[in-house]
Design an enzyme around this catalytic site. Structure first.
Site, PDB file in Angstrom:
ATOM      1  N   CYS A 116      19.922 -41.719 -15.162  1.00  0.00           N
ATOM      2  CA  CYS A 116      19.786 -40.276 -14.049  1.00  0.00           C
ATOM      3  C   CYS A 116      21.287 -40.378 -13.259  1.00  0.00           C
ATOM      4  CB  CYS A 116      18.936 -41.635 -13.077  1.00  0.00           C
ATOM      5  SG  CYS A 116      17.430 -42.187 -13.871  1.00  0.00           S
ATOM      6  N   HIS A 256      20.913 -41.584  -5.443  1.00  0.00           N
ATOM      7  CA  HIS A 256      20.130 -41.531  -6.290  1.00  0.00           C
ATOM      8  C   HIS A 256      18.122 -42.140  -6.186  1.00  0.00           C
ATOM      9  CE1 HIS A 256      17.443 -41.297 -10.529  1.00  0.00           C
ATOM     10  NE2 HIS A 256      17.822 -43.032 -10.698  1.00  0.00           N
ATOM     11  N   ASN A 286      11.064 -41.425  -9.252  1.00  0.00           N
ATOM     12  CA  ASN A 286      11.764 -41.266  -9.103  1.00  0.00           C
ATOM     13  C   ASN A 286      11.955 -40.345 -10.531  1.00  0.00           C
ATOM     14  OD1 ASN A 286      14.556 -41.528 -10.827  1.00  0.00           O
ATOM     15  ND2 ASN A 286      14.431 -43.657 -11.259  1.00  0.00           N
TER      16      ASN A 286
HETATM   17  O1  UT7 Z   1      17.057 -44.804 -12.639  1.00  0.00           O
HETATM   18  C1  UT7 Z   1      16.968 -46.060 -13.192  1.00  0.00           C
HETATM   19  C2  UT7 Z   1      15.449 -46.811 -13.071  1.00  0.00           C
HETATM   20  N1  UT7 Z   1      14.549 -48.424 -13.250  1.00  0.00           N
HETATM   21  C3  UT7 Z   1      15.784 -48.675 -11.370  1.00  0.00           C
HETATM   22  O2  UT7 Z   1      16.035 -47.860 -10.693  1.00  0.00           O
HETATM   23  C4  UT7 Z   1      14.501 -50.005 -11.521  1.00  0.00           C
HETATM   24  C5  UT7 Z   1      15.678 -51.117 -10.930  1.00  0.00           C
HETATM   25  N2  UT7 Z   1      14.485 -51.716 -10.314  1.00  0.00           N
HETATM   26  C6  UT7 Z   1      13.461 -51.651  -9.561  1.00  0.00           C
HETATM   27  O3  UT7 Z   1      13.811 -50.703  -8.631  1.00  0.00           O
HETATM   28  C7  UT7 Z   1      12.496 -53.461  -9.441  1.00  0.00           C
HETATM   29  O4  UT7 Z   1      13.514 -54.026  -9.969  1.00  0.00           O
HETATM   30  C8  UT7 Z   1      11.297 -52.710  -9.758  1.00  0.00           C
HETATM   31  C9  UT7 Z   1      10.792 -52.536  -8.526  1.00  0.00           C
HETATM   32  C10 UT7 Z   1      10.641 -51.921 -11.123  1.00  0.00           C
HETATM   33  C11 UT7 Z   1      10.245 -54.022  -9.438  1.00  0.00           C
HETATM   34  O5  UT7 Z   1      10.545 -54.642  -8.265  1.00  0.00           O
HETATM   35  P1  UT7 Z   1      10.904 -56.180  -7.573  1.00  0.00           P
HETATM   36  O6  UT7 Z   1      11.136 -56.566  -6.960  1.00  0.00           O
HETATM   37  O7  UT7 Z   1      12.388 -56.827  -9.249  1.00  0.00           O
HETATM   38  O8  UT7 Z   1       9.942 -57.039  -8.612  1.00  0.00           O
HETATM   39  P2  UT7 Z   1      10.094 -58.295 -10.379  1.00  0.00           P
HETATM   40  O9  UT7 Z   1      10.069 -57.079 -11.902  1.00  0.00           O
HETATM   41  O10 UT7 Z   1      10.535 -59.521 -10.015  1.00  0.00           O
HETATM   42  O11 UT7 Z   1       8.418 -58.426 -10.045  1.00  0.00           O
HETATM   43  C12 UT7 Z   1       7.947 -59.240  -8.897  1.00  0.00           C
HETATM   44  C13 UT7 Z   1       6.144 -59.718  -9.291  1.00  0.00           C
HETATM   45  C14 UT7 Z   1       5.464 -59.720 -10.322  1.00  0.00           C
HETATM   46  O12 UT7 Z   1       4.676 -60.283 -10.381  1.00  0.00           O
HETATM   47  P3  UT7 Z   1       5.146 -62.761 -10.374  1.00  0.00           P
HETATM   48  O13 UT7 Z   1       5.808 -62.318 -12.260  1.00  0.00           O
HETATM   49  O14 UT7 Z   1       6.098 -63.018  -9.707  1.00  0.00           O
HETATM   50  O15 UT7 Z   1       3.764 -63.085 -10.493  1.00  0.00           O
HETATM   51  C15 UT7 Z   1       5.780 -58.806 -11.336  1.00  0.00           C
HETATM   52  O16 UT7 Z   1       4.610 -58.624 -12.550  1.00  0.00           O
HETATM   53  O17 UT7 Z   1       5.500 -58.208  -9.101  1.00  0.00           O
HETATM   54  C16 UT7 Z   1       4.910 -57.935 -10.261  1.00  0.00           C
HETATM   55  N3  UT7 Z   1       4.640 -56.641 -10.487  1.00  0.00           N
HETATM   56  C17 UT7 Z   1       3.787 -55.758  -9.987  1.00  0.00           C
HETATM   57  N4  UT7 Z   1       2.659 -56.165  -8.968  1.00  0.00           N
HETATM   58  C18 UT7 Z   1       2.137 -54.877  -8.532  1.00  0.00           C
HETATM   59  C19 UT7 Z   1       5.200 -55.390 -10.839  1.00  0.00           C
HETATM   60  N5  UT7 Z   1       5.050 -54.417 -10.666  1.00  0.00           N
HETATM   61  C20 UT7 Z   1       4.120 -54.205 -10.213  1.00  0.00           C
HETATM   62  C21 UT7 Z   1       3.168 -53.542  -9.870  1.00  0.00           C
HETATM   63  N6  UT7 Z   1       2.003 -53.577  -8.932  1.00  0.00           N
HETATM   64  N7  UT7 Z   1       3.317 -52.014  -9.548  1.00  0.00           N
END
Ligand code: UT7
Length: 329
Positions: A116, A256, A286
Site C-alpha cells: 500500500c 493511507h 482500503n
Molecule cells: O493496507 C494495509 C492493510 N491492512 C490493515 O490496515 C489492517 C490493520 N488492522 C486493522 O485494521 C484491524 O486489526 C482489523 C480491522 C483488521 C481488525 O480489528 P481489530 O480491532 O484488530 O479486531 P481483532 O482482529 O482483534 O478481532 C476482534 C474480534 C474477534 O473476535 P473474538 O476473537 O474477540 O471473539 C474477531 O473474530 O472481532 C472479530 N471480527 C469481526 N467481527 C465482526 C473480526 N472481523 C470481524 C467482522 N465482523 N468483520
C-alpha cells in the site's frame, strides 16, 4: 549536465468502479454487522470491480483525467509508472497496457510494487527522473483491484478493501512548489504479516493451492495495525524534519486510508487537528495503492488543497514498507 529540477503535481485524476458494496451487503455474505465494521474500521461502503474490469481499467480512467487536468497530450508522456500489487497479469506490466490504451507512444513504462506504500514510492521514483533532467512529463498511477484476491468468506479481511485508481502528472515546477521531502523504508522481516501466498515463483498456482485458498490475501490485522501507527508516525516526522517544516505548517495531511482508528491514532501522535486530516476510508475502504492519490484528488477538487498548500502524504503496507512525501501544491 542537465539542470536540476523540482518535480511537482500538475494534474490529478481518479477512477473507481460504479458498483457500491455496502456494509449491509456484507452482512448477507459473512457473519458481520454494519455497527462492527463502522466502529472497528470507519468503513461504510467500498467500490468493487465488475466482471471485465481490472486494474488497468481504473488506471486508464484516472490517467486520462490527470493528463487532461495537466493539459498534457499522451504523446508527450515520457514515463508511466503504475503502482500496484494487483496487476492485470503477473506480466506484462499493467503500465504497458495503460501506455497502449493512452496512445503514449514515446513513454517508457514499468510497474512498481511496494504494497500500500506503492504510490509514495512511485512518486519518489518519478520525481527523480525529473530532478535528474532525464524526463519532463511523468505519469504516476496508483491502482489496485484487491477484490480479486480477497477471500470473500473471511470476515476479518473482506470488509476492509475496495477497488480503484488515482493518478498524478509530475512535471518540473518552480520552488517552493513541488516535492521537497521524501522518506522510504522497508523491513522484510514482516513479510508474512500481509501476503498473497500463491501464484508466484515460490508457490505456483496449483489445484492444491486453490483448494487451500492460498490465492487469497492473508493478513495478521493486529500486528499490521501496531506497525502502521508506529511506522507512519516515524516517516511523517522524518519527512517534516528533513524538509525543515513544523507540523503546524502542514495544510493537509493525507494518510493511507486503511482504518479510521489507525488514522486517528496517527493524527493524535503527530498533534495534527482533525480538520487537517483527509479521511475518505468511509466511502472507498482500503484501496491499497490507490488510496493516497484518490485522497489527494479529492483534497484538491474540494479546495482543501489550493495552490501553495503544503501536503504531507504518508503510507504503510505489505513488505513491510512505509514512507512519506511532503509537497507544496
Ligand atoms: O493496507 C494495509 C492493510 N491492512 C490493515 O490496515 C489492517 C490493520 N488492522 C486493522 O485494521 C484491524 O486489526 C482489523 C480491522 C483488521 C481488525 O480489528 P481489530 O480491532 O484488530 O479486531 P481483532 O482482529 O482483534 O478481532 C476482534 C474480534 C474477534 O473476535 P473474538 O476473537 O474477540 O471473539 C474477531 O473474530 O472481532 C472479530 N471480527 C469481526 N467481527 C465482526 C473480526 N472481523 C470481524 C467482522 N465482523 N468483520
Amino acid at each position: 549536465m542537465p539542470e536540476t529540477r523540482t518535480a511537482g503535481v500538475t494534474g490529478l485524476g481518479m477512477s473507481v468502479p460504479s458498483r457500491v458494496l455496502t456494509n449491509s451487503d456484507l452482512e448477507r455474505m459473512v457473519e458481520t454487522s454494519d455497527a462492527w465494521i463502522i466502529e472497528r474500521t470507519g468503513i461504510r461502503e467500498r467500490r468493487i470491480a465488475a466482471p471485465g474490469e481490472s486494474t488497468s481499467t481504473f488506471a486508464f480512467g484516472a490517467a486520462v483525467e490527470a493528463l487532461n487536468a495537466a493539459g498534457l497530450d499522451p504523446a508527450e508522456v515520457e514515463l508511466i509508472i503504475v503502482a500496484t500489487a494487483t496487476p492485470d497479469m503477473l506480466f506484462p506490466a499493467t503500465s504497458c497496457l495503460v501506455q497502449h490504451k493512452l496512445g503514449a507512444k514515446r513513454a517508457a513504462a514499468f510497474d512498481l510494487e511496494a504494497g500500500c506504500s506503492s504510490f509514495i514510492y512511485a512518486m519518489a521514483v518519478g520525481a527523480q527522473f525529473i530532478s535528474s533532467g532525464c524526463f519532463r512529463n511523468v505519469l504516476v498511477v496508483g491502482a489496485d483491484t484487491l477484490s480479486r484476491i480477497t477471500n470473500w468468506r473471511d470476515r476479518s479481511t473482506c470488509v476492509l478493501f475496495g477497488d480503484g485508481a488515482g493518478a498524478a502528472v509530475l512535471q518540473p515546477v518552480k520552488p517552493p512548489r513541488g516535492i521537497f521531502s521524501v522518506v522510504l523504508r522497508s523491513d522484510g522481516s514482516g513479510a508474512d504479516l500481509l501476503k498473497l501466498p500463491a501464484g508466484g515463483s515460490s508457490l505456483p498456482t496449483s489445484e492444491e493451492t486453490t483448494r487451500n485458498g492460498l490465492h487469497h490475501l492473508v493478513m495478521n490485522g493486529r500486528e499490521i495495525f501496531k506497525f502502521a501507527v508506529r511506522a507512519m508516525e516515524e516517516a511523517a516526522a522524518e519527512a517534516l524534519r528533513n524538509g525543515g517544516i513544523k507540523q503546524e505548517e502542514v495544510d493537509c495531511f493525507i494518510p493511507h486510508q486503511a482504518n479510521i482508528r489507525i488514522i486517528d491514532a496517527l493524527a493524535k501522535r503527530l498533534c495534527l487537528p482533525a480538520e487537517k486530516v483527509l479521511v475518505n476510508v468511509d466511502r472507498y475502504g482500503n484501496t491499497s495503492s490507490a488510496s493516497i492519490p484518490i485522497a489527494l484528488y479529492e483534497a484538491v477538487s474540494t479546495g482543501r488543497i489550493k495552490p501553495g498548500s503544503l501536503a504531507l502524504l504518508v503510507a504503510f503496507g505489505a513488505g513491510l514498507t512505509w514512507g512519506a512525501l511532503a509537497l507544496r501544491y
